[in-house]
Motif scaffolding. Structure first.
Motif, mmCIF file in Angstrom:
data_model
loop_
_atom_site.group_PDB
_atom_site.id
_atom_site.type_symbol
_atom_site.label_atom_id
_atom_site.label_comp_id
_atom_site.label_asym_id
_atom_site.label_seq_id
_atom_site.Cartn_x
_atom_site.Cartn_y
_atom_site.Cartn_z
ATOM 1 N N UNK A 24 3.999 16.262 3.954
ATOM 2 C CA UNK A 24 3.243 15.502 4.953
ATOM 3 C C UNK A 24 2.257 14.559 4.277
ATOM 4 N N UNK A 25 1.507 15.081 3.303
ATOM 5 C CA UNK A 25 0.515 14.262 2.612
ATOM 6 C C UNK A 25 1.169 13.085 1.899
ATOM 7 N N UNK A 26 2.293 13.338 1.237
ATOM 8 C CA UNK A 26 2.983 12.271 0.516
ATOM 9 C C UNK A 26 3.496 11.196 1.468
ATOM 10 N N UNK A 27 4.013 11.624 2.612
ATOM 11 C CA UNK A 27 4.528 10.649 3.580
ATOM 12 C C UNK A 27 3.394 9.794 4.145
ATOM 13 N N UNK A 28 2.243 10.402 4.396
ATOM 14 C CA UNK A 28 1.112 9.653 4.937
ATOM 15 C C UNK A 28 0.462 8.770 3.879
ATOM 16 N N UNK A 29 0.495 9.194 2.612
ATOM 17 C CA UNK A 29 0.039 8.322 1.534
ATOM 18 C C UNK A 29 0.942 7.086 1.466
ATOM 19 N N UNK A 30 2.217 7.294 1.717
ATOM 20 C CA UNK A 30 3.141 6.161 1.764
ATOM 21 C C UNK A 30 2.803 5.198 2.884
ATOM 22 N N UNK A 31 2.347 5.722 4.017
ATOM 23 C CA UNK A 31 1.946 4.869 5.138
ATOM 24 C C UNK A 31 0.744 4.008 4.749
ATOM 25 N N UNK A 32 -0.203 4.606 4.024
ATOM 26 C CA UNK A 32 -1.368 3.844 3.566
ATOM 27 C C UNK A 32 -0.922 2.699 2.664
ATOM 28 N N UNK A 33 -0.059 2.986 1.714
ATOM 29 C CA UNK A 33 0.414 1.959 0.786
ATOM 30 C C UNK A 33 1.260 0.914 1.498
ATOM 31 N N UNK A 34 2.087 1.369 2.428
ATOM 32 C CA UNK A 34 2.921 0.445 3.195
ATOM 33 C C UNK A 34 2.052 -0.518 3.998
ATOM 34 N N UNK A 35 0.964 -0.006 4.549
ATOM 35 C CA UNK A 35 0.022 -0.842 5.286
ATOM 36 C C UNK A 35 -0.547 -1.935 4.389
ATOM 37 N N UNK A 88 0.862 -3.218 1.750
ATOM 38 C CA UNK A 88 1.925 -4.179 1.425
ATOM 39 C C UNK A 88 2.171 -5.143 2.572
ATOM 40 N N UNK A 89 2.294 -4.612 3.787
ATOM 41 C CA UNK A 89 2.490 -5.486 4.947
ATOM 42 C C UNK A 89 1.263 -6.346 5.191
ATOM 43 N N UNK A 90 0.088 -5.775 4.958
ATOM 44 C CA UNK A 90 -1.143 -6.538 5.165
ATOM 45 C C UNK A 90 -1.206 -7.766 4.283
ATOM 46 N N UNK A 91 -0.882 -7.602 3.014
ATOM 47 C CA UNK A 91 -0.891 -8.731 2.075
ATOM 48 C C UNK A 91 0.204 -9.733 2.429
ATOM 49 N N UNK A 92 1.390 -9.227 2.730
ATOM 50 C CA UNK A 92 2.525 -10.099 2.996
ATOM 51 C C UNK A 92 2.353 -10.933 4.262
#
Length: 259
Positions: free
Chosen positions: A166-177, A179-183
């Motif tokens: 769960x923690x790893x998947x939610x850390x991925x959401x933070x990083x994905x955010x 990436x999309x934010x910059x893009x």
């Protein structure tokens, strides 16, 4: 001066009423899609956006006969694409996406997690968020406007011995955010996420009282949060009042990250 021990005052019905009756932002002429919007944080967010005048479409596994609701499994990329296309076609566009669909997974040590369980949790929490963000971004980038808010977790900001998947998947959401934010920044689309702590939602079902007490004890405010409290922050991040933040993570964990 001796202040003694801190006094923890449990939330009561009066406080909850104050939370649910808060002022709203102006979302008139806005179309919003909320994944996982049939319960918990997603449902509270959908209600708050509607109160502000938005047309809100809820996408969830089970939606019943609710108005503007679409059944959708966020792990299915084609299904998510279809939902976004349907929203755009039916309502003339998509201004706000809130990704609140998620699953907690099971409690256990990292080496006890099976492959199937790991993939299931990641498929809902991380893949599902990616599918929705990707589909919405394609449309929002063309219109050069929009707001995306992802629901991560305080667990995604640090390792969790008993909730590694769960923690790893939610850390991925933070990083994905990020990436999309910059893009999407140059397209006028702002993308941010929230990291809730222990919130009173159906995701807590099955968590035994001792484990729940232990989680709450690490929160300086000393109580669980209510879905409406998270929804109010999401509403701000989805509003036009937000103008200069993207790819950011907003903590709503009652100080858990500081302990």
């Amino acid at each position: 001066m001796d202040y003694g021990k801190p006094i923890i005052v449990p939330i009561n019905s009066i406080e909850v009423a104050a939370i649910t009756s808060s002022n709203t932002y102006d979302f008139h002429d806005r179309v919003a899609l909320v994944t996982g919007g049939a319960s918990g944080i997603g449902a509270a967010t959908a209600a708050l956006l509607r109160a502000g005048g938005a047309t809100v479409v809820v996408a969830d596994l089970v939606v019943g006969d609710a108005e503007h609701a679409l059944g959708c499994d966020v792990t299915d990329a084609a299904a998510v694409d279809t939902v976004v296309d349907t929203v755009v076609r039916t309502h003339g566009g998509l201004d706000i996406l809130v990704c609140a669909a998620g699953t907690p997974g099971t409690v256990g040590l990292p080496w006890e997690i099976g492959d199937e369980e790991w993939r299931r949790i990641s498929a809902v929490n991380l893949d599902g968020t990616f599918h929705a963000c990707r589909a919405a971004a394609r449309h929002m980038a063309q219109r050069r406007r929009g707001r995306i808010v992802n629901v991560a977790s305080v667990a995604g900001t640090r390792g969790q011995a008993s909730l590694a998947a769960y923690a790893a998947s939610k850390a991925g959401v933070v990083n994905l955010t990020q990436s999309f934010g910059v893009a999407l920044a140059s397209y006028g689309v702002l993308v941010n996420c929230v990291t809730p702590g222990v919130i009173r939602t159906p995701l807590l079902e099955g968590v035994d009282d001792d484990a729940l007490d232990a989680m709450v004890s690490r929160m300086p405010i000393g109580r669980m949060g209510e879905p409406e409290e998270v929804a109010r922050l999401i509403a701000f991040l989805a509003s036009d009042d937000l103008t200069f933040s993207t790819g950011a993570t907003f903590d709503v964990s009652a100080g858990r990250t500081l302990t």
